[in-house]
Design an enzyme around this catalytic site. Structure first.
Site, PDB file in Angstrom:
ATOM      1  N   SER A  14       0.832  -1.220   0.000  1.00  0.00           N
ATOM      2  CA  SER A  14       0.000   0.000   0.000  1.00  0.00           C
ATOM      3  C   SER A  14       0.863   1.265   0.000  1.00  0.00           C
ATOM      4  O   SER A  14       0.480   2.273  -0.617  1.00  0.00           O
ATOM      5  CB  SER A  14      -0.992   0.005   1.172  1.00  0.00           C
ATOM      6  OG  SER A  14      -0.355   0.237   2.395  1.00  0.00           O
ATOM      7  N   ASN A  15       2.015   1.244   0.651  1.00  0.00           N
ATOM      8  CA  ASN A  15       2.900   2.416   0.600  1.00  0.00           C
ATOM      9  C   ASN A  15       3.487   2.593  -0.802  1.00  0.00           C
ATOM     10  O   ASN A  15       3.616   3.717  -1.283  1.00  0.00           O
ATOM     11  CB  ASN A  15       4.013   2.306   1.645  1.00  0.00           C
ATOM     12  CG  ASN A  15       3.545   2.744   3.023  1.00  0.00           C
ATOM     13  OD1 ASN A  15       3.330   3.936   3.265  1.00  0.00           O
ATOM     14  ND2 ASN A  15       3.354   1.793   3.926  1.00  0.00           N
ATOM     15  N   ARG A  66      23.157 -14.692   3.125  1.00  0.00           N
ATOM     16  CA  ARG A  66      22.442 -13.406   3.192  1.00  0.00           C
ATOM     17  C   ARG A  66      23.140 -12.368   2.300  1.00  0.00           C
ATOM     18  O   ARG A  66      22.500 -11.618   1.571  1.00  0.00           O
ATOM     19  CB  ARG A  66      22.438 -12.935   4.654  1.00  0.00           C
ATOM     20  CG  ARG A  66      21.909 -11.547   4.880  1.00  0.00           C
ATOM     21  CD  ARG A  66      21.921 -11.215   6.359  1.00  0.00           C
ATOM     22  NE  ARG A  66      20.959 -12.012   7.107  1.00  0.00           N
ATOM     23  CZ  ARG A  66      19.657 -11.745   7.168  1.00  0.00           C
ATOM     24  NH1 ARG A  66      19.158 -10.721   6.551  1.00  0.00           N
ATOM     25  NH2 ARG A  66      18.843 -12.513   7.864  1.00  0.00           N
ATOM     26  N   ASN A 108      13.657   4.532   4.939  1.00  0.00           N
ATOM     27  CA  ASN A 108      12.776   3.448   5.394  1.00  0.00           C
ATOM     28  C   ASN A 108      11.603   4.051   6.139  1.00  0.00           C
ATOM     29  O   ASN A 108      11.784   4.996   6.916  1.00  0.00           O
ATOM     30  CB  ASN A 108      13.552   2.515   6.338  1.00  0.00           C
ATOM     31  CG  ASN A 108      12.694   1.392   6.895  1.00  0.00           C
ATOM     32  OD1 ASN A 108      11.977   0.718   6.153  1.00  0.00           O
ATOM     33  ND2 ASN A 108      12.737   1.181   8.207  1.00  0.00           N
ATOM     34  N   HIS A 110       8.930   3.266   9.007  1.00  0.00           N
ATOM     35  CA  HIS A 110       8.811   2.332  10.134  1.00  0.00           C
ATOM     36  C   HIS A 110       7.576   2.700  10.958  1.00  0.00           C
ATOM     37  O   HIS A 110       7.375   3.886  11.263  1.00  0.00           O
ATOM     38  CB  HIS A 110      10.075   2.408  11.005  1.00  0.00           C
ATOM     39  CG  HIS A 110      10.013   1.489  12.180  1.00  0.00           C
ATOM     40  ND1 HIS A 110      10.251   0.133  12.058  1.00  0.00           N
ATOM     41  CD2 HIS A 110       9.686   1.709  13.474  1.00  0.00           C
ATOM     42  CE1 HIS A 110      10.084  -0.429  13.254  1.00  0.00           C
ATOM     43  NE2 HIS A 110       9.752   0.501  14.128  1.00  0.00           N
ATOM     44  N   SER A 137       7.509   6.761  11.308  1.00  0.00           N
ATOM     45  CA  SER A 137       8.717   7.557  11.091  1.00  0.00           C
ATOM     46  C   SER A 137       9.327   7.193   9.743  1.00  0.00           C
ATOM     47  O   SER A 137       9.293   6.027   9.345  1.00  0.00           O
ATOM     48  CB  SER A 137       9.771   7.246  12.166  1.00  0.00           C
ATOM     49  OG  SER A 137       9.264   7.421  13.467  1.00  0.00           O
ATOM     50  N   GLU A 144      22.686  -0.149  11.614  1.00  0.00           N
ATOM     51  CA  GLU A 144      21.936  -0.519  12.821  1.00  0.00           C
ATOM     52  C   GLU A 144      20.445  -0.429  12.516  1.00  0.00           C
ATOM     53  O   GLU A 144      19.961   0.590  12.018  1.00  0.00           O
ATOM     54  CB  GLU A 144      22.281   0.399  14.002  1.00  0.00           C
ATOM     55  CG  GLU A 144      23.688   0.236  14.531  1.00  0.00           C
ATOM     56  CD  GLU A 144      24.743   0.871  13.626  1.00  0.00           C
ATOM     57  OE1 GLU A 144      24.492   1.968  13.081  1.00  0.00           O
ATOM     58  OE2 GLU A 144      25.802   0.254  13.433  1.00  0.00           O
ATOM     59  N   ASP A 146      16.724   0.252  12.197  1.00  0.00           N
ATOM     60  CA  ASP A 146      15.772   1.310  12.561  1.00  0.00           C
ATOM     61  C   ASP A 146      16.399   2.414  13.419  1.00  0.00           C
ATOM     62  O   ASP A 146      15.725   3.051  14.227  1.00  0.00           O
ATOM     63  CB  ASP A 146      14.551   0.716  13.311  1.00  0.00           C
ATOM     64  CG  ASP A 146      13.812  -0.310  12.472  1.00  0.00           C
ATOM     65  OD1 ASP A 146      13.797  -0.165  11.242  1.00  0.00           O
ATOM     66  OD2 ASP A 146      13.239  -1.255  13.056  1.00  0.00           O
TER      67      ASP A 146
HETATM   68  C1  GAR Z   1       3.878  -0.636   6.843  1.00  0.00           C
HETATM   69  O1  GAR Z   1       3.090  -0.475   7.994  1.00  0.00           O
HETATM   70  C2  GAR Z   1       5.316  -0.275   7.131  1.00  0.00           C
HETATM   71  O2  GAR Z   1       5.464   0.797   8.019  1.00  0.00           O
HETATM   72  C3  GAR Z   1       5.814  -1.559   7.747  1.00  0.00           C
HETATM   73  O3  GAR Z   1       5.244  -2.570   6.979  1.00  0.00           O
HETATM   74  C4  GAR Z   1       3.978  -2.117   6.483  1.00  0.00           C
HETATM   75  C5  GAR Z   1       3.929  -2.337   4.997  1.00  0.00           C
HETATM   76  O4  GAR Z   1       2.647  -2.083   4.495  1.00  0.00           O
HETATM   77  N1  GAR Z   1       7.239  -1.622   7.754  1.00  0.00           N
HETATM   78  C6  GAR Z   1       7.952  -2.237   8.682  1.00  0.00           C
HETATM   79  O5  GAR Z   1       7.449  -2.822   9.620  1.00  0.00           O
HETATM   80  C7  GAR Z   1       9.448  -2.175   8.475  1.00  0.00           C
HETATM   81  N2  GAR Z   1      10.126  -2.758   9.581  1.00  0.00           N
HETATM   82  P1  GAR Z   1       2.406  -1.993   2.931  1.00  0.00           P
HETATM   83  O6  GAR Z   1       3.039  -3.238   2.311  1.00  0.00           O
HETATM   84  O7  GAR Z   1       0.924  -1.977   2.769  1.00  0.00           O
HETATM   85  O8  GAR Z   1       3.047  -0.738   2.458  1.00  0.00           O
END
Ligand code: GAR
Length: 221
Positions: A14-15, A66, A108, A110, A137, A144, A146
């Site tokens: 969605s983002n 990785r 990123n 978060h 955020s 490191e 987040d």
């Molecule tokens: C969002 O809430 C984003 O902030 C989170 O994953 C979701 C993705 O949603 N990210 C993290 O947790 C990163 N550690 P989306 O796929 O619908 O954009």
């Protein structure tokens, strides 16, 4: 012409969708030149393909280490020559060597008010901690987890009776305008990061910008 944006995502996307819409209608002076994922079956990959955006998606378990997965993905990212890399729900830890290839230009989003609640399960943790306020955020990625400089935040209240799901939905609704405003400011040159120091209109940013009710970024009061 606009900035070239590479997006990394593992989830529903969605983002990513919010970024694609904002590039499409000119709110962001840029375009998404590639979507990179560790989850070939994710909604994010589907959204990219529907939008005609190049999508690179591989399962990490096909790689010996990785680092080998990161190297392959970041070679593919380098090939699209991004000005900016945005992790939009990318759920895999990125190794130091890959991050070092794009210093100061990987962001990123978060789902917490960093430095509170880095890592996973942020909504449940905010509730368990009795936080009155929660949010999201956007920060610069450093090795490191987040912990990079926070550029901008959106705040929401925690309400009586909230569950992790209701709180997550309230935060997600603010994540989209937060990410769009931050990426727009970056692409427009108002916002940047040099040597690990975030800059807003050229001056060092002392505290994260805050998203207002109209979806604009404002210096913290
Ligand atoms: C969002 O809430 C984003 O902030 C989170 O994953 C979701 C993705 O949603 N990210 C993290 O947790 C990163 N550690 P989306 O796929 O619908 O954009």
């Amino acid at each position: 012409m606009g900035r070239r944006i590479a997006v990394l995502a593992s989830g529903r996307g969605s983002n990513l969708g919010a970024l694609l819409d904002a590039c499409g209608d000119g709110r962001i002076d840029g375009r998404v030149v590639g979507l990179f994922s560790d989850k070939p079956a994710s909604g994010a990959v589907e959204r990219a393909r529907e939008a005609g955006v190049h999508a690179w998606a591989m399962k990490p378990n096909g790689f010996a280490t990785r680092e080998a997965f990161d190297a392959a993905m970041f070679d593919a990212i380098a090939a699209v020559q991004p000005d900016l890399i945005v992790c939009a729900g990318y759920m895999r830890i990125i190794g130091q060597a890959a991050i070092a290839r794009f210093p100061n230009r990987m962001l990123n989003i978060h789902p917490s008010l960093l430095p509170r609640h880095p890592g996973l399960h942020t909504h449940a943790r905010a509730l368990a901690a009795g936080d009155a306020e929660h949010g999201a955020s956007v920060h610069v990625v450093i090795p490191e987890l987040d912990a990079g400089p926070v550029l901008a935040q959106a705040r929401v209240p925690v309400l009586a009776g909230d569950t992790p799901e209701t709180l997550a939905a309230r935060v997600l609704a603010r994540e989209h305008p937060l990410l769009v405003a931050t990426v727009a400011a970056w692409c427009g040159g108002e916002l940047g990061c040099e040597g690990g120091i975030p800059r807003w209109h050229g001056a060092a940013l002392a505290a994260p910008l805050q998203l207002d009710g109209e979806g604009r970024l404002r210096p913290a009061a």
